[in-house]
Design an enzyme around this catalytic site. Sequence first.
Site, PDB file in Angstrom:
ATOM      1  N   TRP A   1       0.783  -1.235   0.000  1.00 20.55           N
ATOM      2  CA  TRP A   1       0.000   0.000   0.000  1.00 20.55           C
ATOM      3  C   TRP A   1       0.814   1.283   0.000  1.00 20.55           C
ATOM      4  O   TRP A   1       0.247   2.376  -0.040  1.00 20.55           O
ATOM      5  CB  TRP A   1      -0.975   0.031   1.185  1.00 20.55           C
ATOM      6  CG  TRP A   1      -0.416  -0.455   2.494  1.00 20.55           C
ATOM      7  CD1 TRP A   1      -0.692  -1.643   3.102  1.00 20.55           C
ATOM      8  CD2 TRP A   1       0.502   0.217   3.360  1.00 20.55           C
ATOM      9  NE1 TRP A   1       0.008  -1.758   4.287  1.00 20.55           N
ATOM     10  CE2 TRP A   1       0.741  -0.623   4.476  1.00 20.55           C
ATOM     11  CE3 TRP A   1       1.142   1.473   3.313  1.00 20.55           C
ATOM     12  CZ2 TRP A   1       1.606  -0.275   5.523  1.00 20.55           C
ATOM     13  CZ3 TRP A   1       1.997   1.811   4.349  1.00 20.55           C
ATOM     14  CH2 TRP A   1       2.225   0.954   5.436  1.00 20.55           C
ATOM     15  N   ASN A   2       2.123   1.176   0.072  1.00 20.51           N
ATOM     16  CA  ASN A   2       2.868   2.428   0.268  1.00 20.51           C
ATOM     17  C   ASN A   2       3.090   3.232  -1.013  1.00 20.51           C
ATOM     18  O   ASN A   2       3.139   4.456  -0.967  1.00 20.51           O
ATOM     19  CB  ASN A   2       4.194   2.154   0.982  1.00 20.51           C
ATOM     20  CG  ASN A   2       5.060   1.151   0.255  1.00 20.51           C
ATOM     21  OD1 ASN A   2       4.584   0.391  -0.584  1.00 20.51           O
ATOM     22  ND2 ASN A   2       6.332   1.147   0.584  1.00 20.51           N
TER      23      ASN A   2
ATOM     24  N   CYS B   1       9.987   0.298   2.254  1.00 21.43           N
ATOM     25  CA  CYS B   1      10.602  -1.000   2.571  1.00 21.43           C
ATOM     26  C   CYS B   1      12.105  -0.921   2.730  1.00 21.43           C
ATOM     27  O   CYS B   1      12.680  -1.620   3.545  1.00 21.43           O
ATOM     28  CB  CYS B   1      10.266  -1.971   1.463  1.00 21.43           C
ATOM     29  SG  CYS B   1      10.656  -1.295  -0.157  1.00 21.43           S
TER      30      CYS B   1
ATOM     31  N   GLU C   1      13.713  -5.789  -9.403  1.00 21.24           N
ATOM     32  CA  GLU C   1      12.868  -4.937 -10.236  1.00 21.24           C
ATOM     33  C   GLU C   1      13.760  -3.869 -10.859  1.00 21.24           C
ATOM     34  O   GLU C   1      14.886  -3.647 -10.401  1.00 21.24           O
ATOM     35  CB  GLU C   1      11.748  -4.298  -9.398  1.00 21.24           C
ATOM     36  CG  GLU C   1      10.809  -5.362  -8.854  1.00 21.24           C
ATOM     37  CD  GLU C   1       9.443  -4.837  -8.445  1.00 21.24           C
ATOM     38  OE1 GLU C   1       9.385  -3.995  -7.551  1.00 21.24           O
ATOM     39  OE2 GLU C   1       8.449  -5.301  -9.046  1.00 21.24           O
TER      40      GLU C   1
ATOM     41  N   GLU D   1       9.479  -8.826  -3.574  1.00 18.78           N
ATOM     42  CA  GLU D   1      10.022  -7.575  -3.018  1.00 18.78           C
ATOM     43  C   GLU D   1       9.437  -7.447  -1.618  1.00 18.78           C
ATOM     44  O   GLU D   1       8.286  -7.049  -1.456  1.00 18.78           O
ATOM     45  CB  GLU D   1       9.598  -6.390  -3.893  1.00 18.78           C
ATOM     46  CG  GLU D   1      10.267  -6.338  -5.242  1.00 18.78           C
ATOM     47  CD  GLU D   1      11.754  -6.058  -5.172  1.00 18.78           C
ATOM     48  OE1 GLU D   1      12.263  -5.716  -4.083  1.00 18.78           O
ATOM     49  OE2 GLU D   1      12.433  -6.213  -6.196  1.00 18.78           O
TER      50      GLU D   1
ATOM     51  N   SER E   1      -3.062  -3.453  -3.171  1.00 20.01           N
ATOM     52  CA  SER E   1      -3.401  -3.656  -1.762  1.00 20.01           C
ATOM     53  C   SER E   1      -4.844  -3.200  -1.533  1.00 20.01           C
ATOM     54  O   SER E   1      -5.282  -2.197  -2.098  1.00 20.01           O
ATOM     55  CB  SER E   1      -2.459  -2.833  -0.881  1.00 20.01           C
ATOM     56  OG  SER E   1      -3.003  -2.738   0.420  1.00 20.01           O
TER      57      SER E   1
HETATM   58  P1  NAD Z   1       1.187  -7.319   3.035  1.00 19.19           P
HETATM   59  O1  NAD Z   1       2.177  -8.419   2.946  1.00 19.19           O
HETATM   60  O2  NAD Z   1       0.236  -7.312   4.143  1.00 19.19           O
HETATM   61  O3  NAD Z   1       0.309  -7.256   1.692  1.00 19.19           O
HETATM   62  C1  NAD Z   1       0.905  -7.135   0.429  1.00 19.19           C
HETATM   63  C2  NAD Z   1      -0.082  -7.585  -0.627  1.00 19.19           C
HETATM   64  O4  NAD Z   1      -0.260  -8.995  -0.536  1.00 19.19           O
HETATM   65  C3  NAD Z   1      -1.476  -6.986  -0.502  1.00 19.19           C
HETATM   66  O5  NAD Z   1      -1.971  -6.708  -1.790  1.00 19.19           O
HETATM   67  C4  NAD Z   1      -2.273  -8.103   0.144  1.00 19.19           C
HETATM   68  O6  NAD Z   1      -3.637  -8.055  -0.148  1.00 19.19           O
HETATM   69  C5  NAD Z   1      -1.626  -9.312  -0.486  1.00 19.19           C
HETATM   70  N1  NAD Z   1      -1.774 -10.546   0.271  1.00 19.19           N
HETATM   71  C6  NAD Z   1      -1.877 -10.706   1.607  1.00 19.19           C
HETATM   72  N2  NAD Z   1      -1.946 -12.012   1.916  1.00 19.19           N
HETATM   73  C7  NAD Z   1      -1.879 -12.697   0.743  1.00 19.19           C
HETATM   74  C8  NAD Z   1      -1.908 -14.068   0.400  1.00 19.19           C
HETATM   75  N3  NAD Z   1      -2.007 -15.018   1.327  1.00 19.19           N
HETATM   76  N4  NAD Z   1      -1.820 -14.398  -0.907  1.00 19.19           N
HETATM   77  C9  NAD Z   1      -1.705 -13.454  -1.859  1.00 19.19           C
HETATM   78  N5  NAD Z   1      -1.681 -12.142  -1.593  1.00 19.19           N
HETATM   79  C10 NAD Z   1      -1.764 -11.764  -0.306  1.00 19.19           C
HETATM   80  O7  NAD Z   1       2.060  -5.993   2.992  1.00 19.19           O
HETATM   81  P2  NAD Z   1       1.560  -4.484   3.172  1.00 19.19           P
HETATM   82  O8  NAD Z   1       1.204  -4.295   4.594  1.00 19.19           O
HETATM   83  O9  NAD Z   1       0.579  -4.152   2.104  1.00 19.19           O
HETATM   84  O10 NAD Z   1       2.886  -3.680   2.823  1.00 19.19           O
HETATM   85  C11 NAD Z   1       3.913  -3.479   3.713  1.00 19.19           C
HETATM   86  C12 NAD Z   1       5.014  -4.490   3.512  1.00 19.19           C
HETATM   87  O11 NAD Z   1       5.457  -4.458   2.160  1.00 19.19           O
HETATM   88  C13 NAD Z   1       6.245  -4.192   4.339  1.00 19.19           C
HETATM   89  O12 NAD Z   1       6.789  -5.373   4.858  1.00 19.19           O
HETATM   90  C14 NAD Z   1       7.194  -3.582   3.339  1.00 19.19           C
HETATM   91  O13 NAD Z   1       8.556  -3.686   3.683  1.00 19.19           O
HETATM   92  C15 NAD Z   1       6.863  -4.335   2.108  1.00 19.19           C
HETATM   93  N6  NAD Z   1       7.269  -3.590   0.920  1.00 19.19           N
HETATM   94  C16 NAD Z   1       8.319  -4.041   0.186  1.00 19.19           C
HETATM   95  C17 NAD Z   1       8.753  -3.320  -0.924  1.00 19.19           C
HETATM   96  C18 NAD Z   1       9.922  -3.788  -1.750  1.00 19.19           C
HETATM   97  O14 NAD Z   1      10.032  -3.375  -2.896  1.00 19.19           O
HETATM   98  N7  NAD Z   1      10.803  -4.625  -1.248  1.00 19.19           N
HETATM   99  C19 NAD Z   1       8.085  -2.146  -1.280  1.00 19.19           C
HETATM  100  C20 NAD Z   1       7.006  -1.726  -0.507  1.00 19.19           C
HETATM  101  C21 NAD Z   1       6.606  -2.456   0.590  1.00 19.19           C
END
Ligand code: NAD
Length: 485
Positions: A153-154, A285, A459, A251, A179
């Site tokens: 969501w960020n 992240c 990416e 990611e 998200s």
């Molecule tokens: P999240 O893991 O809760 O959700 C990410 C996405 O996965 C959402 O669209 C969610 O609906 C989906 N999802 C959740 N459970 C799932 C499942 N079982 N199967 C398939 N999809 C599923 O993460 P968040 O709270 O949206 O975002 C924050 C996290 O993302 C932090 O840990 C952050 O570090 C990470 N992040 C990483 C990067 C990167 O490029 N490395 C960039 C941004 C955020």
Amino acid sequence: MIYETQPTASHYVDGAYLEDTDGTPIPVIYAATGARIATVHAATPAVIDRALTAAARAQSDWARLSGRERGRVLIRAAQILRERNREMSVLETFDTGKPLQETLVADAASAADALEYFGGLAGSLTGEHIPLGGDWAYTMREPLGVCVGIGAWNYPTQIAAWKAAPALACGNAMVFKPSEVTPLCALKLAEILTEAGAPAGLFNVVQGAGEAGQALISDPRVAKVSLTGSVPTGRKVYAAAAADMKHVTMELGGKSPLLIFEDADLENAVGGAILANFYSSGQICSNGTRVFVQKSVKQAFLARLTERLKGVVMGDPLDEATNFGPMVSEAQMRIVEGYIAKGVEEGARLVTGGKRAARDGFFLAPTVFADVTDGMTIAREEIFGPVMAVLDFEDEDEAVARANATEFGLAAGVFTRDISRAHRVIGALKAGTCFINSYNDAPVEMPFGGVGMSGVGRENAKAAIEHYSQLKSVYVRMGDVEAPY
Ligand code: NAD
């Protein structure tokens, strides 16, 4: 309705908006006020099926175009995004709460960079010729097929484009699930791609939470899954993809170190630490949330940091003077408050912040803890909010060893004027994306991604091509076949 150009339905499938109110309603909350600004509906199995069917159909036609023809569509989409930067930025602000001052330069702009870059590369995705004496072989770079993107969501616009641009450039189609916290921006990207000439079904957006994500990943029509999200979600998505040997890009989260040596330019180091912790209210992240400061400059660093944090302007994100916005949601704010309480409880010294702002919305003040030690929860777990942990160190070897003592490995940074030390330290740090005398720059030309629990694959840059295409090798015999019988 926020304004007249906001998305008009929950999903974007086969070149048009699509609604299906049988899906679970998902409220869209504006983080700066707590008010509901829209409602979307989670994708039903019927919507998911329509999206995958459309993507599979569109993909086979799209892959037959020349790379240059595909690239032209992406470059046109980049141009439209830039022309509509303000409109897209306002939508990004409504979706996430991030201040317009940030979104005007960081989101649609970054998405346009990705579309432009991969649009440019699309015409040069070639294989190679391998001479073998009289015989020879050649390789062809082929698309994977239908790819699924799942976003955090960020950075809803940027994440969608960072996945779509290389995927489409390579001749794939995509179904993207944003998200559930920020469902709006990806829909506009889909609309713009259609306007730019992308065929119906090439880039589809469906809404929903983990359940919708799982339904997409487990469909046999899908060849690849690219997730941006947390480590626990990554584990589930990777496992589901493994069942059918699907390609993955992960990611994931981080707890990245930023090392500040005593010879560093203090002003730049403080600026770097601010960018590494407080941009987007800390919801990044790759943030350098473990700030290791050499003991001899610790007091000076903390004094200057505290001084510069007086420049924080927290307020209405739509006011361009605001440079610090709310957390994306009430739930995220509470998670971060829990970590702040843990920091205090475990004996870290609260230097500044630690509190909610006295206003509506999910605003938390930028928070700095000093005297943090390696075992504290705030030094070990990803917080994903505006909380900086400052740790002291004596010498380089100690700093590197402690920086590496984590399961994550997304990013790392070093501030020093000693050129040899800068490269030596970066060489020794276990991280995929590193910065010298800087932090969090993410140009599309540079690969982005993590090692360890922070992820798999990269990416951006030419590296992303490897993750959205596969090689076909062809052996060509020029003479007769010599069979034993
Ligand atoms: P999240 O893991 O809760 O959700 C990410 C996405 O996965 C959402 O669209 C969610 O609906 C989906 N999802 C959740 N459970 C799932 C499942 N079982 N199967 C398939 N999809 C599923 O993460 P968040 O709270 O949206 O975002 C924050 C996290 O993302 C932090 O840990 C952050 O570090 C990470 N992040 C990483 C990067 C990167 O490029 N490395 C960039 C941004 C955020």
